[in-house]
Write a protein that holds these residues in place. Structure first.
Motif, mmCIF file in Angstrom:
data_model
loop_
_atom_site.group_PDB
_atom_site.id
_atom_site.type_symbol
_atom_site.label_atom_id
_atom_site.label_comp_id
_atom_site.label_asym_id
_atom_site.label_seq_id
_atom_site.Cartn_x
_atom_site.Cartn_y
_atom_site.Cartn_z
ATOM 1 N N ALA A 49 -8.080 -45.176 37.379
ATOM 2 C CA ALA A 49 -6.915 -45.753 38.063
ATOM 3 C C ALA A 49 -5.726 -45.853 37.116
ATOM 4 O O ALA A 49 -4.582 -45.590 37.511
ATOM 5 N N LEU A 50 -5.988 -46.241 35.888
ATOM 6 C CA LEU A 50 -4.905 -46.342 34.903
ATOM 7 C C LEU A 50 -4.284 -44.975 34.615
ATOM 8 O O LEU A 50 -3.135 -44.882 34.209
ATOM 9 N N GLN A 51 -5.077 -43.932 34.828
ATOM 10 C CA GLN A 51 -4.576 -42.561 34.673
ATOM 11 C C GLN A 51 -4.015 -42.018 35.989
ATOM 12 O O GLN A 51 -3.596 -40.865 36.054
ATOM 13 N N GLU A 52 -4.059 -42.862 37.032
ATOM 14 C CA GLU A 52 -3.561 -42.529 38.371
ATOM 15 C C GLU A 52 -4.272 -41.318 38.971
ATOM 16 O O GLU A 52 -3.676 -40.535 39.704
ATOM 17 N N GLU A 53 -5.564 -41.185 38.663
ATOM 18 C CA GLU A 53 -6.381 -40.130 39.259
ATOM 19 C C GLU A 53 -7.096 -40.721 40.471
ATOM 20 O O GLU A 53 -8.310 -40.950 40.473
ATOM 21 N N TRP A 54 -6.317 -40.934 41.531
ATOM 22 C CA TRP A 54 -6.792 -41.697 42.677
ATOM 23 C C TRP A 54 -7.913 -41.009 43.442
ATOM 24 O O TRP A 54 -8.814 -41.674 43.960
ATOM 25 N N GLY A 55 -7.875 -39.693 43.518
ATOM 26 C CA GLY A 55 -8.951 -38.971 44.188
ATOM 27 C C GLY A 55 -10.285 -39.189 43.487
ATOM 28 O O GLY A 55 -11.317 -39.422 44.130
ATOM 29 N N ARG A 56 -10.250 -39.168 42.177
ATOM 30 C CA ARG A 56 -11.471 -39.371 41.400
ATOM 31 C C ARG A 56 -11.935 -40.828 41.478
ATOM 32 O O ARG A 56 -13.141 -41.112 41.426
ATOM 33 N N VAL A 57 -10.987 -41.747 41.599
ATOM 34 C CA VAL A 57 -11.360 -43.165 41.752
ATOM 35 C C VAL A 57 -12.211 -43.346 43.013
ATOM 36 O O VAL A 57 -13.286 -43.969 42.973
ATOM 37 N N TYR A 58 -11.729 -42.779 44.117
ATOM 38 C CA TYR A 58 -12.460 -42.933 45.376
ATOM 39 C C TYR A 58 -13.777 -42.160 45.348
ATOM 40 O O TYR A 58 -14.807 -42.659 45.816
ATOM 41 N N ASN A 59 -13.780 -40.972 44.799
ATOM 42 C CA ASN A 59 -15.021 -40.194 44.703
ATOM 43 C C ASN A 59 -16.068 -40.918 43.863
ATOM 44 O O ASN A 59 -17.264 -40.895 44.176
ATOM 45 N N THR A 60 -15.609 -41.570 42.808
ATOM 46 C CA THR A 60 -16.523 -42.346 41.955
ATOM 47 C C THR A 60 -17.137 -43.491 42.731
ATOM 48 O O THR A 60 -18.334 -43.773 42.614
ATOM 49 N N TYR A 61 -16.323 -44.145 43.551
ATOM 50 C CA TYR A 61 -16.834 -45.252 44.359
ATOM 51 C C TYR A 61 -17.904 -44.753 45.330
ATOM 52 O O TYR A 61 -18.971 -45.363 45.460
ATOM 53 N N GLN A 62 -17.624 -43.652 46.006
ATOM 54 C CA GLN A 62 -18.598 -43.096 46.953
ATOM 55 C C GLN A 62 -19.899 -42.722 46.251
ATOM 56 O O GLN A 62 -20.991 -43.003 46.758
ATOM 57 N N GLU A 63 -19.772 -42.093 45.074
ATOM 58 C CA GLU A 63 -20.954 -41.695 44.315
ATOM 59 C C GLU A 63 -21.767 -42.922 43.888
ATOM 60 O O GLU A 63 -22.992 -42.931 43.968
ATOM 61 N N ALA A 64 -21.042 -43.980 43.452
ATOM 62 C CA ALA A 64 -21.720 -45.204 43.004
ATOM 63 C C ALA A 64 -22.437 -45.884 44.159
ATOM 64 O O ALA A 64 -23.537 -46.412 43.995
ATOM 65 N N VAL A 65 -21.824 -45.884 45.345
ATOM 66 C CA VAL A 65 -22.459 -46.475 46.524
ATOM 67 C C VAL A 65 -23.748 -45.727 46.851
ATOM 68 O O VAL A 65 -24.781 -46.331 47.164
ATOM 69 N N ASP A 66 -23.710 -44.393 46.758
ATOM 70 C CA ASP A 66 -24.906 -43.578 47.011
ATOM 71 C C ASP A 66 -26.015 -43.872 46.000
ATOM 72 O O ASP A 66 -27.201 -43.730 46.301
ATOM 73 N N LYS A 67 -25.608 -44.287 44.795
ATOM 74 C CA LYS A 67 -26.575 -44.573 43.737
ATOM 75 C C LYS A 67 -27.047 -46.025 43.743
ATOM 76 O O LYS A 67 -27.771 -46.452 42.847
ATOM 77 N N GLY A 68 -26.623 -46.782 44.761
ATOM 78 C CA GLY A 68 -27.115 -48.154 44.876
ATOM 79 C C GLY A 68 -26.209 -49.221 44.316
ATOM 80 O O GLY A 68 -26.688 -50.263 43.871
ATOM 81 N N LEU A 69 -24.901 -49.002 44.333
ATOM 82 C CA LEU A 69 -23.954 -49.992 43.803
ATOM 83 C C LEU A 69 -24.077 -51.337 44.508
ATOM 84 O O LEU A 69 -23.988 -52.390 43.874
#
Length: 309
Positions: A49-69
């Motif tokens: 987010a600090l790098q303003e890579e918003w697409g990767r921020v959301y993709n990371t969240y989705q991946e983390a949810v799939d991994k049991g966040l």
């Protein structure tokens, strides 16, 4: 990020803080330590987010949810911020994320902040926006109201800011306008700016009629002092007699003295408590002292034990 979204990486009041260290990768799996996994996920999302890579921020969240966040209010908030940047204030994805979390009985108060603030900044009607949220049975956190008021004040929309404070008092303050330091100080600023002296007098009278801990805060003190200086300046410039203004000014003076009295009382209570604690610990029986003091005197030559024959 622009506008009020700029500082939304920071924790909300009451939320446990955590260091925002830079993390370069997302862990492979949550494993048995979900708290550690959640902390690492958040730090990685924040790094992106600090790098303003918003697409990767959301993709990371989705991946983390799939991994049991599981439930993570701060990760959800960053995912919402990311989608607002990607899709705009009326992001459908952000709305779906919040709705899903709400259905799963998760805390969404933090995630509502960026959504409501972004819509306020784009010009949506603040009253309708808050009422829409409240009509869904969702409690709006005080921090959301405070953020909304600040955005409106910055835009010079003082009447709208007053309306938000009134809604906050109705929903979170049991109808009491002066129910916390932020609502009170915001209304003092707004009423003073709008020259609503009768409303200001009523608000300040309610303030001085009680003695809550938050009333001695810096926010309350500074708002009162600014109001006094502003109204006194108006009085000096126009010179005309204005009874409502004079009464408001007198009430503000009383409020300032009330704050000073509360601060003195709080200071005295802290000193009294400190003395009581010292006294209690002083009564605790001390362990036997060595001859050279509580600890052995290193300057005294140690006596060697007698050897057995």
């Amino acid at each position: 990020a622009n506008g009020a979204l700029h500082d939304l990486h920071m924790p909300l009041p009451g939320e446990q803080g955590d260091g925002y260290a830079v993390v370069s990768t997302l862990p492979d799996c949550g494993g048995d330590s979900i708290p550690i996994f959640e902390r690492t996920v958040f730090k990685y999302m924040n790094t992106l987010a600090l790098q303003e890579e918003w697409g990767r921020v959301y993709n990371t969240y989705q991946e983390a949810v799939d991994k049991g966040l599981g439930c993570s209010a701060r990760c959800l908030r960053l995912a919402v911020v990311a989608n607002i940047h990607l899709e705009g204030p009326h992001s459908r994805t952000a709305s779906e994320l919040i709705s899903k979390a709400h259905e799963e009985k998760h805390d969404i108060s933090g995630a509502l902040v960026p959504m409501l603030v972004s819509r306020l900044e784009c010009g949506d009607d603040v009253g309708n926006l808050l009422q829409e949220t409240l009509s869904k049975g969702q409690r709006v956190h005080d921090s959301v109201y405070n953020k909304a008021v600040r955005v409106l004040m910055q835009k010079g929309r003082q009447e709208a800011a007053i309306k938000v404070c009134e809604i906050a008092a109705e929903t979170n303050g049991m109808g009491e306008l002066a129910y916390n330091k932020f609502n009170f100080s915001s209304l003092v600023y707004a009423y003073t700016g709008q020259r609503r002296y009768e409303d200001l007098r009523s608000l300040v009278t309610s303030f001085t009629s009680k003695s809550d801990w938050w009333q001695a805060s810096k926010e309350c003190k500074e708002s009162i002092k600014l109001a006094i200086n502003t109204i006194a300046g108006r009085k000096a410039r126009d010179g005309a007699v204005n009874t409502e203004r004079e009464e408001a000014l007198l009430c503000l003076d009383d409020a300032l003295q009330h704050i000073k009295s509360l601060r003195a009382t709080n200071r005295q209570e802290r000193e009294t408590l400190k003395k009581e604690v010292v006294s209690v610990f002083g009564m605790v029986e001390q362990p036997p002292a060595f001859d050279g003091g509580f600890f052995p005197d290193t300057q005294v030559e140690r006596q060697m034990p007698k050897t057995k024959r």
